[in-house]
Design a protein around this motif. Structure first.
Motif, PDB file in Angstrom:
ATOM      1  N   THR A 175       0.864  -1.179   0.000  1.00 49.45           N
ATOM      2  CA  THR A 175       0.000   0.000   0.000  1.00 49.45           C
ATOM      3  C   THR A 175       0.897   1.225   0.000  1.00 49.45           C
ATOM      4  O   THR A 175       1.826   1.313   0.809  1.00 49.45           O
ATOM      5  CB  THR A 175      -0.868   0.022   1.278  1.00 49.45           C
ATOM      6  N   ASP A 186      -6.943   6.995  -2.681  1.00 50.16           N
ATOM      7  CA  ASP A 186      -7.568   5.672  -2.805  1.00 50.16           C
ATOM      8  C   ASP A 186      -7.127   4.849  -1.606  1.00 50.16           C
ATOM      9  O   ASP A 186      -5.937   4.564  -1.444  1.00 50.16           O
ATOM     10  CB  ASP A 186      -7.130   5.006  -4.118  1.00 50.16           C
ATOM     11  N   GLN A 188      -7.912   1.704  -0.811  1.00 52.24           N
ATOM     12  CA  GLN A 188      -7.939   0.246  -0.937  1.00 52.24           C
ATOM     13  C   GLN A 188      -6.872  -0.347  -1.851  1.00 52.24           C
ATOM     14  O   GLN A 188      -6.518  -1.513  -1.697  1.00 52.24           O
ATOM     15  CB  GLN A 188      -9.321  -0.200  -1.467  1.00 52.24           C
ATOM     16  N   SER A 189      -6.388   0.408  -2.828  1.00 51.13           N
ATOM     17  CA  SER A 189      -5.590  -0.248  -3.870  1.00 51.13           C
ATOM     18  C   SER A 189      -4.241  -0.735  -3.338  1.00 51.13           C
ATOM     19  O   SER A 189      -3.647  -0.155  -2.430  1.00 51.13           O
ATOM     20  CB  SER A 189      -5.395   0.687  -5.073  1.00 51.13           C
ATOM     21  N   GLN A 190      -3.825  -1.847  -3.921  1.00 46.37           N
ATOM     22  CA  GLN A 190      -2.564  -2.493  -3.571  1.00 46.37           C
ATOM     23  C   GLN A 190      -1.751  -2.577  -4.847  1.00 46.37           C
ATOM     24  O   GLN A 190      -2.316  -2.747  -5.925  1.00 46.37           O
ATOM     25  CB  GLN A 190      -2.823  -3.934  -3.119  1.00 46.37           C
ATOM     26  N   THR A 191      -0.444  -2.548  -4.723  1.00 46.17           N
ATOM     27  CA  THR A 191       0.425  -2.697  -5.889  1.00 46.17           C
ATOM     28  C   THR A 191       1.251  -3.958  -5.723  1.00 46.17           C
ATOM     29  O   THR A 191       1.871  -4.157  -4.674  1.00 46.17           O
ATOM     30  CB  THR A 191       1.368  -1.478  -5.999  1.00 46.17           C
TER      31      THR A 191
END
Ligand SMILES: Nc1nc2c(ncn2[C@@H]2O[C@H](COP(=O)(O)OP(=O)(O)OP(=O)(O)O)[C@@H](O)[C@H]2O)c(=O)[nH]1
Ligand SMILES: [Zn+2]
Length: 212
Positions: A175, A186, A188-191
């Protein structure tokens, strides 16, 4: 004279264009601390905060100490971990995989936290590395201003260099607080980033076993 593990890793990163962009500095850690403390005094007071307040007065000191000795300690190869390896006398030739390695790094664009988990695997050749040394290597490179792609590849190349094999794989899920707490916000987004070498790249069954 034989190069130290840290020197071998540094040379391999430079050769592959993966070293963090650095300029030569002859400043000691102490000199960097003193300079950053002075500069952070300017930043904090420019923001209009009262540096005579007992909660804030030590903040420039804390930030300078944190940058030099903690979150950016991996910029100095003097802090490279001691790497213990043993002969692979038992002939291990299957994947050794370590999951859920904590990754706490700092985004180099915004100097804000990257928080995630890494997975690392290798197929031993001549040597086996002490397990905790993999966590320590991840931490060393995480303790730099980073982009996640470079961090992933630096860990890959460091392990390939130290273990004398191309058969290494690294994956990081993280994150980015520059995406979460500011900017696009954002939450929630994960990379996910992955770097594969040797059998992990060439052999789809090995790759799938790692990524599973
Ligand atoms: N590829 C990559 N990009 C990253 C990483 N960490 C942060 N970034 C991105 O770096 C970019 C920098 O973009 P800029 O437009 O220069 O900066 P900005 O104006 O602050 O951008 P916003 O975050 O969109 O507000 C942003 O899109 C970040 O999300 C990373 O580890 N890898
Ligand atoms: Zn960022």
């Amino acid at each position: 004279m034989e190069l130290s593990p840290a020197e071998q890793v540094k040379n391999a990163l430079i050769a592959q264009g993966l070293e963090t962009p650095l300029v030569d500095s002859d400043m000691s850690a102490e000199q960097k601390y003193t300079r950053i403390k002075g500069l952070m005094t300017e930043v904090v007071s420019t923001l209009g905060l009262d540096l005579s307040d007992d909660s804030l007065c030590e903040t420039p000191h804390r930030i300078a100490k944190m940058y030099v000795n903690e979150i950016f300690a991996g910029l100095d190869y003097a802090n490279f971990p001691k790497i213990t390896q043993i002969d692979n006398k038992m002939g291990v030739d299957e994947m050794v995989k370590i999951s859920d390695i904590s990754v706490v790094s700092t985004c180099e664009h915004h100097f804000i936290t990257i928080d995630g988990l890494a997975k690392v695997a290798y197929i031993p050749k001549q040597t086996i590395i002490g397990l905790s040394k993999i966590n320590r290597l991840v931490r060393f490179f995480a303790q730099r201003p980073q982009v996640q792609e470079r961090l992933t590849k630096q860990v890959l190349v460091a392990l390939q260099t130290l273990l004398g094999t191309e058969d290494v794989a690294v994956s990081i899920d993280a994150t980015h607080y520059c995406v979460k707490s500011r900017g696009v916000m954002d939450t929630q987004s994960q990379t996910q980033t992955t770097a594969l070498g040797g059998a992990f790249k060439a052999n789809s069954a090995t790759r799938i076993e790692f990524l599973r």
